[in-house]
Write a protein that holds these residues in place. Structure first.
Motif, PDB file in Angstrom:
ATOM      1  N   LEU A  16      46.262   5.779 -30.888  1.00 42.31           N
ATOM      2  CA  LEU A  16      45.853   4.400 -31.149  1.00 42.31           C
ATOM      3  C   LEU A  16      45.561   3.663 -29.848  1.00 42.31           C
ATOM      4  N   GLU A  17      46.339   3.908 -28.815  1.00 48.01           N
ATOM      5  CA  GLU A  17      46.098   3.239 -27.538  1.00 48.01           C
ATOM      6  C   GLU A  17      44.799   3.718 -26.891  1.00 48.01           C
ATOM      7  N   PRO A  67      42.867  -5.944 -30.134  1.00 45.95           N
ATOM      8  CA  PRO A  67      42.474  -4.749 -30.885  1.00 45.95           C
ATOM      9  C   PRO A  67      43.539  -4.255 -31.869  1.00 45.95           C
ATOM     10  N   SER A  68      44.767  -4.763 -31.777  1.00 42.91           N
ATOM     11  CA  SER A  68      45.836  -4.279 -32.656  1.00 42.91           C
ATOM     12  C   SER A  68      45.695  -4.880 -34.053  1.00 42.91           C
ATOM     13  N   GLN A 120      39.825   4.466 -40.156  1.00 45.49           N
ATOM     14  CA  GLN A 120      40.637   4.357 -38.941  1.00 45.49           C
ATOM     15  C   GLN A 120      41.943   5.142 -39.099  1.00 45.49           C
ATOM     16  N   PRO A 121      42.475   5.696 -38.002  1.00 41.76           N
ATOM     17  CA  PRO A 121      43.821   6.271 -38.081  1.00 41.76           C
ATOM     18  C   PRO A 121      44.851   5.157 -38.245  1.00 41.76           C
ATOM     19  N   VAL A 130      44.098   0.060 -35.557  1.00 42.35           N
ATOM     20  CA  VAL A 130      43.357  -0.623 -34.499  1.00 42.35           C
ATOM     21  C   VAL A 130      42.004  -1.059 -35.048  1.00 42.35           C
ATOM     22  N   ALA A 131      41.412  -2.068 -34.384  1.00 35.07           N
ATOM     23  CA  ALA A 131      40.140  -2.636 -34.839  1.00 35.07           C
ATOM     24  C   ALA A 131      38.957  -2.079 -34.066  1.00 35.07           C
ATOM     25  N   VAL A 132      39.145  -0.980 -33.324  1.00 29.19           N
ATOM     26  CA  VAL A 132      38.071  -0.332 -32.570  1.00 29.19           C
ATOM     27  C   VAL A 132      37.900   1.081 -33.123  1.00 29.19           C
ATOM     28  N   ASP A 133      36.649   1.440 -33.496  1.00 36.35           N
ATOM     29  CA  ASP A 133      36.441   2.757 -34.084  1.00 36.35           C
ATOM     30  C   ASP A 133      36.276   3.816 -32.989  1.00 36.35           C
TER      31      ASP A 133
END
Length: 448
Positions: free
Chosen positions: A52-53, A65-66, A100-101, A120-123
């Motif tokens: 995720l990070e 992004p969280s 998303q994971p 997370v909000a970033v693919d």
């Protein structure tokens, strides 16, 4: 059903929060989705967090992004784990985060069942997932899921609770709201001095306020939760949002400025406790707490460690701040089943005898405190200015002594006493009476 969405800068805080709940036995990890290696993700918690990070670093322009979702249900509803997984997946898909994971947890720390989802909000391509009108979209998703799974509606739940109370004949009473967390903390910091953040944390537990460190990477944040009568915790409140912002750093700075005053207070408290213990050969633990309570000191056992609270002096101290003799492990060797008090020795010191002569009454010491009082009064008498030399010139013991200085004696002129005071008694005049100055006498003549 109620859906809440939280966003943040670091996803590590949300993951560690839920993992900490799992370690405490208040939550369970029920689902892991869209991880490249499912077995590795289930086995290694560090792998779950690192993926995720890494995705958040793909787009540094995203400020928060969280993604952290909380889905709560009515307390009367009993929902299986499989159904919770299904509802969580439908919420993520409807909100646009289905690919998303993410990690799903079921929490049991409150009366109502609820789940938490962390993502997370970033693919994978570094693009930010659209969150425009996200609250309105989640509200529509909630209504569809409530109708699909025959769940109690959020609007209907409040109405139904009020109807049930009315039908059962219960009177709706406005209970006095307990003091807020901010007021409790502010009052404690204004009233008492603390030697460390840990002693402050233990005192907060006595006030039914739980102080915890935020589950972030640096673990520098602090949250406070109120403990209700049912032993349930309210929603955590960040220290930075309270009055004075009682974070770890600010508390450490405040206690540092109070260190000298706190150290003197601990020395005074240790002296009082030592005086109380000197009255016993051996005693019980309950008697130890009772005798200190009579002295204005409250003793609380916090996990095998004593916490001393003295409201009059405004002092909260742990046992290690007072010294080894007042630690619980040391005192346990002295605690027995029976209470044996030391005998009181009745004796009069020279100072006490002097007090007896002055006051004209018998005074015997019944406690160490009486001896201290006698010594204090004696010292006060010694500090008073001495009287002039006393000459006792009297024919009988009953004659009153005349106090004067020798240089003031000019003549000894006896004169008889009044009748009725003795046959041969004579009073001696020892003081030379000063002559009165003559007045300027003017001869008054006739008026012209």
């Amino acid at each position: 059903m109620v859906i809440r969405i939280l966003t943040g800068k670091e996803v590590a805080g949300a993951v560690r929060y839920n993992e900490q709940k799992v370690e405490e036995g208040q939550a369970e990890r029920i689902h892991i989705e869209n991880y490249p290696d499912q077995l590795k993700a289930e086995k290694y918690p560090q792998f779950r967090l690192q993926l995720l990070e890494q995705m958040t670093r793909l787009n540094p322009m995203v400020a928060k992004p969280s993604l952290h979702l909380a889905i709560a249900f009515h307390p009367t509803e009993s929902i299986s784990i499989d159904k919770l997984r299904q509802i969580g997946s439908e919420v993520m898909t409807g909100a646009g985060y289905g690919r998303q994971p993410y990690l799903m947890y079921r929490h049991d720390d409150t009366e109502h069942p609820h789940i938490h989802i962390v993502s997370v909000a970033v693919d994978a391509n570094g693009h930010k997932i659209c969150d425009r009108f996200i609250k309105n979209r989640l509200n529509n998703i909630r209504k569809d899921i409530e109708q699909k799974h025959d769940l109690l509606r959020a609007e209907q739940g409040l109405h139904q609770q009020l109807v049930e109370k009315a039908t059962e004949g219960e009177e709706v009473r406005r209970e006095t709201n307990p003091p807020s967390i901010g007021k409790v903390i502010q009052q404690a910091l204004e009233t008492f001095t603390f030697g460390s953040v840990e002693s402050f944390r233990q005192y907060m537990l006595l006030q039914n306020v739980v102080m915890k460190e935020m589950a972030g990477r640096g673990k520098t944040g602090v949250t406070f939760q109120a403990r209700e009568k049912s032993e349930t915790l309210t929603r955590p409140v960040r220290a930075s949002s309270l009055i004075g912002k009682p974070t770890n750093k600010r508390l450490a700075e405040l206690f540092g400025t109070q260190a000298k005053r706190h150290r003197k207070g601990c020395e005074t408290m240790a002296t009082v406790i030592g005086q109380r213990l000197s009255r016993y050969e051996c005693l019980t633990e309950s008697e130890y707490k009772i005798t200190l309570q009579q002295a204005g000191i409250q003793v609380s056992d916090r996990g095998g460690v004593y916490l001393y609270v003295q409201e009059r002096a405004g002092l909260v101290a742990q046992e290690n701040e007072l010294g080894t003799p007042f630690c619980r492990q040391t005192l346990l060797t002295r605690f027995v089943e029976n209470i044996v008090r030391k005998p009181v020795q009745e004796r009069e010191t020279a100072s006490q005898q002097q007090i007896n002569r002055i006051e004209g009454q018998t005074f015997r010491s019944t406690s160490p405190a009486d001896s201290d009082l006698a010594r204090t009064l004696t010292a006060q008498k010694q500090r008073q200015p001495q009287l002039p030399q006393t000459l006792l010139l009297s024919t009988t013991p009953q004659e009153v002594a005349i106090k004067t200085k020798p240089e003031e004696v000019s003549s000894l002129t006896p004169h008889p006493l009044k009748e009725g005071r003795g046959e041969d008694e004579q009073k001696v005049s020892l003081i030379k009476k000063p002559k009165k100055p003559k007045k300027n006498l003017r001869i008054k003549g006739p008026r012209l």
